[in-house]
Design a protein around this motif. Sequence first.
Motif, short mmCIF file in Angstrom:
data_model
loop_
_atom_site.label_atom_id
_atom_site.label_comp_id
_atom_site.label_asym_id
_atom_site.label_seq_id
_atom_site.Cartn_x
_atom_site.Cartn_y
_atom_site.Cartn_z
N THR A 1 0.83 -1.21 0.00
CA THR A 1 0.00 0.00 0.00
C THR A 1 0.86 1.26 0.00
O THR A 1 0.58 2.23 -0.71
CB THR A 1 -0.92 0.00 1.24
N THR A 2 1.91 1.23 0.80
CA THR A 2 2.82 2.38 0.87
C THR A 2 3.48 2.64 -0.47
O THR A 2 3.56 3.78 -0.94
CB THR A 2 3.90 2.15 1.94
N ARG A 3 3.93 1.55 -1.12
CA ARG A 3 4.61 1.73 -2.41
C ARG A 3 3.65 2.21 -3.50
O ARG A 3 4.03 2.95 -4.40
CB ARG A 3 5.25 0.41 -2.84
N SER A 4 2.39 1.80 -3.43
CA SER A 4 1.43 2.20 -4.46
C SER A 4 0.99 3.64 -4.32
O SER A 4 0.51 4.25 -5.28
CB SER A 4 0.21 1.27 -4.42
N ASN A 5 1.14 4.22 -3.11
CA ASN A 5 0.72 5.61 -2.86
C ASN A 5 1.90 6.55 -2.66
O ASN A 5 1.77 7.60 -2.01
CB ASN A 5 -0.19 5.68 -1.62
N VAL A 6 3.05 6.18 -3.20
CA VAL A 6 4.25 7.00 -3.03
C VAL A 6 4.04 8.40 -3.58
O VAL A 6 4.32 9.41 -2.92
CB VAL A 6 5.46 6.32 -3.70
N ARG A 7 3.53 8.50 -4.81
CA ARG A 7 3.41 9.81 -5.46
C ARG A 7 2.44 10.72 -4.71
O ARG A 7 2.72 11.91 -4.53
CB ARG A 7 2.95 9.61 -6.91
N VAL A 8 1.31 10.18 -4.27
CA VAL A 8 0.32 11.00 -3.55
C VAL A 8 0.90 11.48 -2.22
O VAL A 8 0.76 12.66 -1.86
CB VAL A 8 -0.97 10.19 -3.31
N THR A 9 1.56 10.57 -1.49
CA THR A 9 2.12 10.93 -0.18
C THR A 9 3.19 12.01 -0.32
O THR A 9 3.18 13.01 0.42
CB THR A 9 2.73 9.68 0.48
N VAL A 10 4.09 11.82 -1.28
CA VAL A 10 5.18 12.77 -1.45
C VAL A 10 4.65 14.13 -1.89
O VAL A 10 5.07 15.18 -1.37
CB VAL A 10 6.21 12.23 -2.47
N THR A 11 3.72 14.15 -2.82
CA THR A 11 3.17 15.42 -3.32
C THR A 11 2.46 16.19 -2.21
O THR A 11 2.68 17.40 -2.04
CB THR A 11 2.19 15.16 -4.48
N ALA A 12 1.61 15.51 -1.45
CA ALA A 12 0.83 16.18 -0.40
C ALA A 12 1.74 16.75 0.69
O ALA A 12 1.59 17.92 1.09
CB ALA A 12 -0.18 15.21 0.20
N THR A 13 2.68 15.95 1.18
CA THR A 13 3.56 16.43 2.26
C THR A 13 4.49 17.54 1.77
O THR A 13 4.75 18.50 2.50
CB THR A 13 4.40 15.27 2.81
N ALA A 14 4.95 17.44 0.52
CA ALA A 14 5.84 18.48 -0.02
C ALA A 14 5.12 19.81 -0.16
O ALA A 14 5.70 20.86 0.13
CB ALA A 14 6.41 18.03 -1.36
N VAL A 15 3.86 19.77 -0.58
CA VAL A 15 3.10 21.02 -0.72
C VAL A 15 2.87 21.65 0.65
O VAL A 15 2.96 22.89 0.78
CB VAL A 15 1.75 20.74 -1.42
N ILE A 16 2.59 20.86 1.66
CA ILE A 16 2.39 21.40 3.01
C ILE A 16 3.69 22.03 3.53
O ILE A 16 3.68 23.11 4.14
CB ILE A 16 1.89 20.29 3.96
N ILE A 17 4.82 21.36 3.28
CA ILE A 17 6.11 21.94 3.67
C ILE A 17 6.34 23.26 2.93
O ILE A 17 6.80 24.24 3.52
CB ILE A 17 7.25 20.94 3.38
N ASN A 18 6.02 23.27 1.64
CA ASN A 18 6.15 24.51 0.86
C ASN A 18 5.32 25.63 1.47
O ASN A 18 5.77 26.77 1.57
CB ASN A 18 5.69 24.27 -0.58
N LEU A 19 4.09 25.30 1.86
CA LEU A 19 3.19 26.30 2.44
C LEU A 19 3.77 26.87 3.73
O LEU A 19 3.77 28.09 3.94
CB LEU A 19 1.81 25.68 2.69
N VAL A 20 4.25 25.99 4.61
CA VAL A 20 4.83 26.44 5.89
C VAL A 20 6.05 27.33 5.65
O VAL A 20 6.20 28.39 6.27
CB VAL A 20 5.20 25.23 6.77
N VAL A 21 6.90 26.92 4.72
CA VAL A 21 8.09 27.73 4.40
C VAL A 21 7.69 29.09 3.85
O VAL A 21 8.26 30.12 4.21
CB VAL A 21 8.99 26.97 3.38
N ILE A 22 6.68 29.12 2.98
CA ILE A 22 6.21 30.39 2.40
C ILE A 22 5.68 31.31 3.48
O ILE A 22 5.99 32.51 3.51
CB ILE A 22 5.13 30.12 1.33
#
Length: 934
Positions: free
Chosen positions: A498-519
Amino acid sequence: IINNYLDGTQGGVVDKASLSGMHFRDSKRKVDYVLAYHYRKRLARHPPGAGSPESTHGSASSALVSNGGTGKGRAEPQQQDGGQHAPEEPPGAEVIELSPLDTLEEEKRLQREEYERNLVEAGLEIEKDPENKSQGLSFVRIHAPWQVLSREAELLKIKMPTKKIYEITEEGGILKTLNEIWCKLTEPLQPQVPQQENTNMKSLSYPFSREKIYLYNIKDKDTFFDNATRSRIVREILKRTSTKARNSMGIGTLIANNVYDAAYPLHDLLYREWARYGVFYKFQPIDLIRKYFGEKIGLYFAWLGLYTEFLIPSSVVGIIVFLYGCITIESDIPSKEMCDQRNAFTMCPLCDKFCDYWNLSSACATARASHLFDNPATVLFSIFMALWATMFLEQWKRLQMRLNYFWDLTGLEEEEEHPRPEYETKLLQKKLKNKNITTENSNEDEKEKLTWNDRMPGYAANFGLILFMIMLTFSAVFGVIVYRITTAAALSFSTNETTRSNVRVTVTATAVIINLVVILILDEIYGAVAKWLTEIEVPKTEKTFEERLILKAFLLKFVNSYAPIFYVAFFKGRFVGRPGHYVYVFEGYRMEECAPGGCLMELCIQLSIIMLGKQLIQNNLFEIGIPKLKKLFRKLKDERTEPKEMDTNQSKDPQQWDLDYTLEPFTGLTPEYMEMIIQFGFVTLFVASFPLAPVFALLNNIIEVRLDAKKFVTELRRPDTVRAKDIGIWYNILSGIGKLSVIINAFVIAVTSDFIPRLMYQYAYSQNGTMHGFINHTLSYFNVSHLKAGTQPENSPFAQDVLFCRFKDYREPPWSQNQYEFSKQYWAVLSARLAFVILFQNLVMFLSVLVDWMIPDIPKDISEQIKKEKTVLLDFFLKEEHEKLKLIESFIAHDKQKHKSGTKGKRIRAASFCQFNRSQKGSFASFSSQHTEV
């Protein structure tokens, strides 16, 4: 009506509470301005027989104490600086040595006394609170009498209504009918505030002149100048009144030197029809806002209201585009081909060693979601939004001219601004260092100013730090890229399916949240840095300071907000390489690539989360929370520093000046404009990837209008009224964003979306003119035996069966002589992309210029009214002068007749007929209107 409403006298009922909180102790003189300061009395012991601090004001901080009296002591360095010698000690006086803190406090007290003495000499009336505590907060209340108001209004050339009232000519025909229908339909949306009985009549306004005082409609001198004008006049006097100590020029320098803590006019009304969230659906009472806060703030809320209204049609069209994507998703052939499991497209591994071959049908959900925003309707929507931005700016120019006419701003001249305290301090330091300039040559001192060389260190610091901040933003974006690459690789190693099949969704969502906090964090830092950089430039006036601050803050915040979005739109997936020849960031970590459906869906996610996050957290929570926290912190600080002593002179109920002091100081409109300009960028720059952006902007602005209103009347001290004809440099920034949006949307459609490849396939490569076979056309072949050693998938169950894998690109197949080189289709599509950018840009620019040309900047009726007003003004002057002349001639003739008949009486000078007489009721009337009495 408006003046009475603002004074609290609505319908003839006077609010007694407001009277007691807005007037001097005599309940007659109005408080026009308030100065607040903290005082601290001397802590040294008094000799026997000396007066106590409670009974004597001066003894609390004097250096000499004698039988309860006060004298000028030795601890007065500012007297010696001014060339005066300290007086001799009176007999029987005892010298008390002051501590450094007491000396500083004594210096502040003497500066306050001198400044307030100068204000009284300027004609202002002052009421002070007695200092009954050892330390505490005290207020100086200021009232401007009629003589001062009339004198300063003439100096400032303030336009005031005359006796002449003329009719405003309305547009006839179909426009009048449509306007009447619109007024009838929007009647429930109008705020319930007092309005003029006849809106078709307008008072003729003219710059105030005491010589022509008979022209003005003065019914009561106490209400002739409204509260905003009164406070503006007092502020001008405060800014130009100086003190000898430290060469302090005006109240700004005194506040900067902590002689006073604050200077502000009082709040006298909270708008029930404006500041409540319950009236979110109603129009704003712009005229009342202007009357209360002045033209500059009135223009901001007028601009915000128009922008919010313009978001309604763009939101409707955006929803239609989104619904079109939802309706046509089932008939989209490329999505159906990608989701069809019978089309066995075996794709190359997404990472080295640990990633296996995969089937393209597993990305079905991403492909279907991409169609919601990547469809032909988004192209039309991009053109619509470019024209929408042009129409919005044109309509704002028209509304601005209409407001200028009704607010008597036509012909408003640039007022000469006073230099900022920081500029004067820097200039004084330069004069002290320059020994060639003598104090005797005053003319040279007046011409002295800061040169480019004086500001060179500030300019160098600005250039270096701004460059560093931009690089810091790019570093933050690169850090998030590294996070995505490493996290994607780490999750690919997981044994959990399950983790391997949702890699792209997990990475995209967490990266955008990090981007938002940094901004959000960098936004706050950049705001403070931009202010500091502007201060070290030492601009001369507040207007120059504001413009330079706006440019720096906008540049830094623009780069900070849009850098992650620009990366996803134009750079992600462009430098990946190909199987067997990938580009690596670090050893073993490949550059990230777009999803099988393209980067447009990820761009949409990135844009929506950053936009909504900034609006929810920064624009709303920060705006509500930070002022309340600052107010609480200031209150706790005052409670901690002030001793708990009984103040016999303080009433149980806090006065208005006490309540206003606890509010947050007004720091300008830059933060308010900035958040809206950044939002305008989100709405226009990348609207091709997120058609719902106007909808979320509209929902935010409905709250934002009431939030700003509530903040201005309940959380901030009342700002000084500032006259302004336009929104200044913000219009140029809006216009620049509008033009930039055309170019960016052209590249988003051409480069980021699949619009051009689909168009090219359908009309150039498809055998039957349909989209069947498009997915296969965009995928290239790769021979798995050409993979580098150590990069093949480990323990792959498909390794023996797979000879060729597919990857998204236009490249030659492995059986070609030029294997893996870019194919002819790649260059054809690239040419089509560039051609589309040029065509789209020129078409939209042409349409924008056409709209600009078709819509005149000045409405026709306003242009005619301005011409009419000049004619009416001239006729009014001639008529009044003619009547005055006739009155003088008749009186002279009458006087001659009396003289001939031998009648004795006093000769009255003809010039006296131009002056005003005070009637028994205290109102003014001119001789020209009372000639029968004469």
